[in-house]
Design an enzyme around this catalytic site. Structure first.
Site, PDB file in Angstrom:
ATOM      1  N   ASP A  56       1.388   4.766   2.356  1.00 18.53           N
ATOM      2  CA  ASP A  56       0.979   5.379   3.623  1.00 18.53           C
ATOM      3  C   ASP A  56       1.378   6.848   3.671  1.00 18.53           C
ATOM      4  O   ASP A  56       2.503   7.198   3.305  1.00 18.53           O
ATOM      5  CB  ASP A  56       1.670   4.656   4.793  1.00 18.53           C
ATOM      6  N   ASP A  86       0.855  -1.185   0.000  1.00 17.18           N
ATOM      7  CA  ASP A  86       0.000   0.000   0.000  1.00 17.18           C
ATOM      8  C   ASP A  86       0.890   1.234   0.000  1.00 17.18           C
ATOM      9  O   ASP A  86       2.119   1.107  -0.044  1.00 17.18           O
ATOM     10  CB  ASP A  86      -0.925   0.001   1.230  1.00 17.18           C
ATOM     11  N   ASP A 141      -3.293   4.408   2.769  1.00 12.08           N
ATOM     12  CA  ASP A 141      -3.631   4.777   4.145  1.00 12.08           C
ATOM     13  C   ASP A 141      -3.290   6.242   4.372  1.00 12.08           C
ATOM     14  O   ASP A 141      -2.166   6.668   4.104  1.00 12.08           O
ATOM     15  CB  ASP A 141      -2.820   3.928   5.157  1.00 12.08           C
TER      16      ASP A 141
HETATM   17  P1  8DG Z   1       4.190  -2.506   3.028  1.00 11.22           P
HETATM   18  O1  8DG Z   1       3.012  -1.607   3.036  1.00 11.22           O
HETATM   19  O2  8DG Z   1       5.187  -2.136   1.997  1.00 11.22           O
HETATM   20  O3  8DG Z   1       3.805  -3.937   2.968  1.00 11.22           O
HETATM   21  O4  8DG Z   1       4.986  -2.339   4.429  1.00 11.22           O
HETATM   22  P2  8DG Z   1       4.748  -1.244   5.537  1.00 11.22           P
HETATM   23  O5  8DG Z   1       4.459   0.091   4.913  1.00 11.22           O
HETATM   24  O6  8DG Z   1       5.898  -1.307   6.462  1.00 11.22           O
HETATM   25  O7  8DG Z   1       3.487  -1.790   6.331  1.00 11.22           O
HETATM   26  P3  8DG Z   1       2.054  -1.127   6.679  1.00 11.22           P
HETATM   27  O8  8DG Z   1       1.155  -2.260   7.023  1.00 11.22           O
HETATM   28  O9  8DG Z   1       1.575  -0.235   5.588  1.00 11.22           O
HETATM   29  O10 8DG Z   1       2.300  -0.289   8.021  1.00 11.22           O
HETATM   30  C1  8DG Z   1       3.060   0.898   8.056  1.00 11.22           C
HETATM   31  C2  8DG Z   1       3.288   1.361   9.476  1.00 11.22           C
HETATM   32  O11 8DG Z   1       2.107   1.912  10.067  1.00 11.22           O
HETATM   33  C3  8DG Z   1       3.698   0.208  10.373  1.00 11.22           C
HETATM   34  O12 8DG Z   1       4.995   0.440  10.864  1.00 11.22           O
HETATM   35  C4  8DG Z   1       2.778   0.235  11.540  1.00 11.22           C
HETATM   36  C5  8DG Z   1       2.095   1.594  11.444  1.00 11.22           C
HETATM   37  N1  8DG Z   1       0.729   1.559  12.002  1.00 11.22           N
HETATM   38  C6  8DG Z   1       0.341   2.251  13.127  1.00 11.22           C
HETATM   39  N2  8DG Z   1      -0.939   1.989  13.425  1.00 11.22           N
HETATM   40  C7  8DG Z   1      -1.381   1.142  12.508  1.00 11.22           C
HETATM   41  C8  8DG Z   1      -2.618   0.548  12.311  1.00 11.22           C
HETATM   42  O13 8DG Z   1      -3.554   0.751  13.062  1.00 11.22           O
HETATM   43  N3  8DG Z   1      -2.711  -0.259  11.246  1.00 11.22           N
HETATM   44  C9  8DG Z   1      -1.634  -0.461  10.409  1.00 11.22           C
HETATM   45  N4  8DG Z   1      -1.796  -1.262   9.371  1.00 11.22           N
HETATM   46  N5  8DG Z   1      -0.456   0.100  10.575  1.00 11.22           N
HETATM   47  C10 8DG Z   1      -0.316   0.889  11.610  1.00 11.22           C
HETATM   48  O14 8DG Z   1       1.088   3.006  13.723  1.00 11.22           O
HETATM   49 MN    MN Z   2       2.680   0.402   3.804  1.00 18.33          MN
HETATM   50 MN    MN Z   3      -0.469   0.771   5.609  1.00 16.23          MN
END
Ligand code: 8DG
Ligand code: MN
Ligand code: MN
Length: 363
Positions: free
Chosen positions: A206, A204, A287
């Site tokens: 962020d 995703d 996100d």
């Molecule tokens: P990716 O998307 O490339 O697979 O990896 P990522 O960017 O490291 O993972 P992510 O699932 O998008 O999460 C990004 C960061 O956001 C992760 O370090 C944790 C943080 N985070 C929070 N709160 C929450 C929450 O409520 N849900 C999620 N999914 N992530 C959160 O601080």
């Molecule tokens: Mn991510």
């Molecule tokens: Mn995310």
């Protein structure tokens, strides 16, 4: 002092937040195997075991060279008996029977497919698995009750399975910037998560959004999503209001992983750059998080990841410093006060940790 007088041995610290973990490392042939066992433990609701395998994998990611023999593992922390057994087998035979049978197992594959659906967690996937369902197609075929999020997850499943490239993330950054500035000039937008750590692909994109004048960011999300909707750029969105109150959520709950910012889990409709492609657009998970300016440094640290790095930071704060860290604040239990910070560097300093830049938080 180098352990055992070996000049090539290095001191490996035991918390991931004390180490530098680059994105590319020398031991994927081992870490990928350990992460399968970690993932499988998570599917079986065994969090302790899952974290143990993930920590073991993470130590190997921080090594400056490829592991060639069990001798190379002397003095390394976080490698339990089970992880060592798996590593030994891979070093000797090229693969681990446990890992390969897990990888091939019906449960592992079904759980991977089902939890891969946006809006589906381990619990729901496990219930479906026990009812004999194995894939998104099975859900459609049997007419399962799905919530709005899961419906979108099934509808856009194929697109959401495809990795998002950095180039696509950059296009989405421009769109988000345009949307935010259209509804609140002066707001600041920062790319978070894996892309901030230097990843070339992600599941995703962020973003963290704030405004230097505290209070201006309140209620911002619905304005952003309305703008995006009017432009036809949103396929799905669910916004959650900010529910953080320092007095109630502070010290007691600060170490919880979920934060309470105003946020939006969404699916963007991204126009493809080459019109020759079969369909003109793809779905991308995005996100969005809005943080008050005074919490921005904590939110930045909390949303940069990796998930294990975050987990280890909170464990370090609690166990070693008697502090409580969240994406909102840092609370010092000994002094009974909140520690204010404007930058990530200040937070690492409060925690008595060397600053680790985002590109080396790939634990
Ligand atoms: P990716 O998307 O490339 O697979 O990896 P990522 O960017 O490291 O993972 P992510 O699932 O998008 O999460 C990004 C960061 O956001 C992760 O370090 C944790 C943080 N985070 C929070 N709160 C929450 C929450 O409520 N849900 C999620 N999914 N992530 C959160 O601080
Ligand atoms: Mn991510
Ligand atoms: Mn995310």
């Amino acid at each position: 002092p180098k352990p055992n007088g070996d000049p090539t041995a290095m001191l490996m610290k035991s918390y991931a937040c004390q180490r530098r973990t680059p994105l590319k490392h020398y031991n994927s042939f081992l870490t990928e195997a350990l992460e399968i066992l970690s993932q499988n433990a998570e599917y079986n609701d065994n969090e302790g075991r899952s974290v143990a395998f993930r920590r073991a994998a993470s130590v190997l990611k921080a090594l400056p060279r490829r592991v060639r023999s069990m001798q190379d593992l002397r003095c390394l922390p976080c490698l339990g008996d089970h992880s060592q057994r798996v590593i030994k087998e891979i070093l000797e035979d090229g693969s681990s029977r446990e890992v390969e049978s897990t990888r091939q197992s019906e449960q592992y594959q079904a759980m991977k497919a089902l939890t891969g659906i946006f809006g589906v967690g381990v619990r729901t996937a496990d219930r479906w698995f026990r009812e004999g369902l194995r894939s998104p197609d099975d859900l459609i075929r049997t007419g399962q009750q799905l919530n709005r999020e899961q419906q979108a997850g099934v509808q856009y499943y194929d697109d959401l399975q495809k990795p998002v490239t950095k180039a696509e993330a950059d296009v989405i950054s421009d769109i988000v910037e345009k949307a935010v500035h259209a509804v609140l000039p002066g707001a600041e937008i920062q790319l978070m998560g894996g892309f901030r750590r230097g990843k070339e692909v992600g599941h995703d994109v962020d973003f963290l959004i704030t405004h230097p004048e505290e209070g201006k960011e309140e209620g911002l999300m619905p304005k952003i999503t309305n703008w995006l909707k009017e432009q036809g750029l949103l396929l799905y969105q669910k916004t959650t209001r900010n529910s953080y109150l320092e007095k109630m959520d502070g010290p007691a709950r600060a170490s919880s992983n979920m934060d309470r910012f105003e946020r939006c889990f969404s699916i963007f409709k991204l126009q493809k750059s080459h019109q020759s492609e079969a369909s003109g657009w793809r779905a991308v998970r995005v996100d969005l998080v809005v943080s008050p300016y005074s919490q921005f440094a904590f939110a930045t640290l909390g949303w940069t990841g990796s998930k294990l790095f975050e987990r280890e930071l909170r464990r370090w704060a609690g166990q070693e410093k008697h502090m409580s860290l969240s994406s909102h604040a840092l609370y010092d239990s000994k002094q009974n006060l909140y520690l204010r910070a404007k930058t990530e560097e200040e937070i690492f300093a409060y925690l008595g940790l060397e600053f680790i830049p985002p590109s080396e938080r790939n634990a």
